[in-house]
Design a protein around this motif. Structure first.
Motif, short mmCIF file in Angstrom:
data_model
loop_
_atom_site.label_atom_id
_atom_site.label_comp_id
_atom_site.label_asym_id
_atom_site.label_seq_id
_atom_site.Cartn_x
_atom_site.Cartn_y
_atom_site.Cartn_z
N VAL A 1 20.53 80.91 10.78
CA VAL A 1 21.53 80.25 11.59
C VAL A 1 21.00 78.86 11.94
O VAL A 1 19.79 78.68 12.11
N THR B 1 19.85 76.11 14.18
CA THR B 1 19.34 76.13 15.54
C THR B 1 18.98 74.75 16.08
O THR B 1 18.65 74.62 17.26
N THR C 1 17.06 77.85 21.00
CA THR C 1 18.42 78.18 20.58
C THR C 1 18.50 79.63 20.10
O THR C 1 19.39 80.38 20.51
N LEU C 2 17.57 80.02 19.24
CA LEU C 2 17.58 81.38 18.72
C LEU C 2 17.38 82.41 19.83
O LEU C 2 18.03 83.46 19.85
N LEU D 1 20.53 83.23 21.54
CA LEU D 1 21.41 84.11 20.77
C LEU D 1 21.06 85.58 20.91
O LEU D 1 21.93 86.44 20.72
N ASP E 1 19.68 86.82 23.79
CA ASP E 1 19.61 87.06 25.24
C ASP E 1 18.17 87.13 25.75
O ASP E 1 17.83 88.00 26.55
N LEU F 1 20.83 92.74 19.18
CA LEU F 1 21.37 91.38 19.08
C LEU F 1 20.70 90.58 17.96
O LEU F 1 21.29 89.65 17.43
N TYR G 1 20.59 88.15 12.47
CA TYR G 1 19.71 87.02 12.09
C TYR G 1 18.51 87.45 11.26
O TYR G 1 17.60 86.66 11.02
#
Length: 143
Positions: free
Chosen positions: A5, A7, A38-39, A42, A44, A132, A136
């Motif tokens: 993703v 980031t 950032t990651l 994603l 939490d 979560l 990724y």
């Protein structure tokens, strides 16, 4: 599994370049640090979640490979993925790309440990964080 993703996105500033005219090593690492934040958001494990959970992810080992130079004005795109997760460990893979050409300029493999911030000891990752992280997951990156 969707994998990597984006980031981070930014550009190389002239003041970040070394005497060869290339992005200095410290600024590659800075971009990876921004991408990490950032990651973690994603899955939490950033911002308010740190206080709510009283847990943090700390980098304990990092391997870096410099592939191509970046010069002032170059667009940088960082893509990040999770190369492994379970128990107390989270393994990340970051790819720093030249945003115009798509060429791989740098990659980093980072091992993180989940830490109980009150006890200052490692602890297992929460199940919801592992869940979560699933979108990724990426194949283990070879050096």
């Amino acid at each position: 599994m969707t994998g990597y993703v984006e980031t981070y996105r930014g550009c190389v500033h002239g003041w970040e370049c070394d005497h060869y005219g290339h992005l200095n090593v410290q600024f590659y690492i800075g971009r990876i640090s921004d991408a990490f934040g950032t990651l973690m958001g994603l899955i939490d494990m950033a911002g308010p979640a740190i206080e709510r959970r009283n847990l943090g992810l700390v980098a304990v080992h990092q391997e870096n490979d410099f592939r191509r130079e970046l010069r002032a004005g170059a667009l940088i795109v960082v893509q990040s993925g999770i190369a492994g997760i379970g128990g107390k460990k989270l393994r990340l893979h970051h790819r720093l790309l030249n945003g115009e050409s798509g060429a791989l300029a740098f990659e980093a493999r980072v091992l993180c440990i989940c830490m109980d911030l009150a006890a200052r000891r490692s602890t297992d990752l929460p199940d919801d964080v592992i869940a979560l992280a699933q979108p990724y997951l990426v194949a283990e990156a070879a050096a």
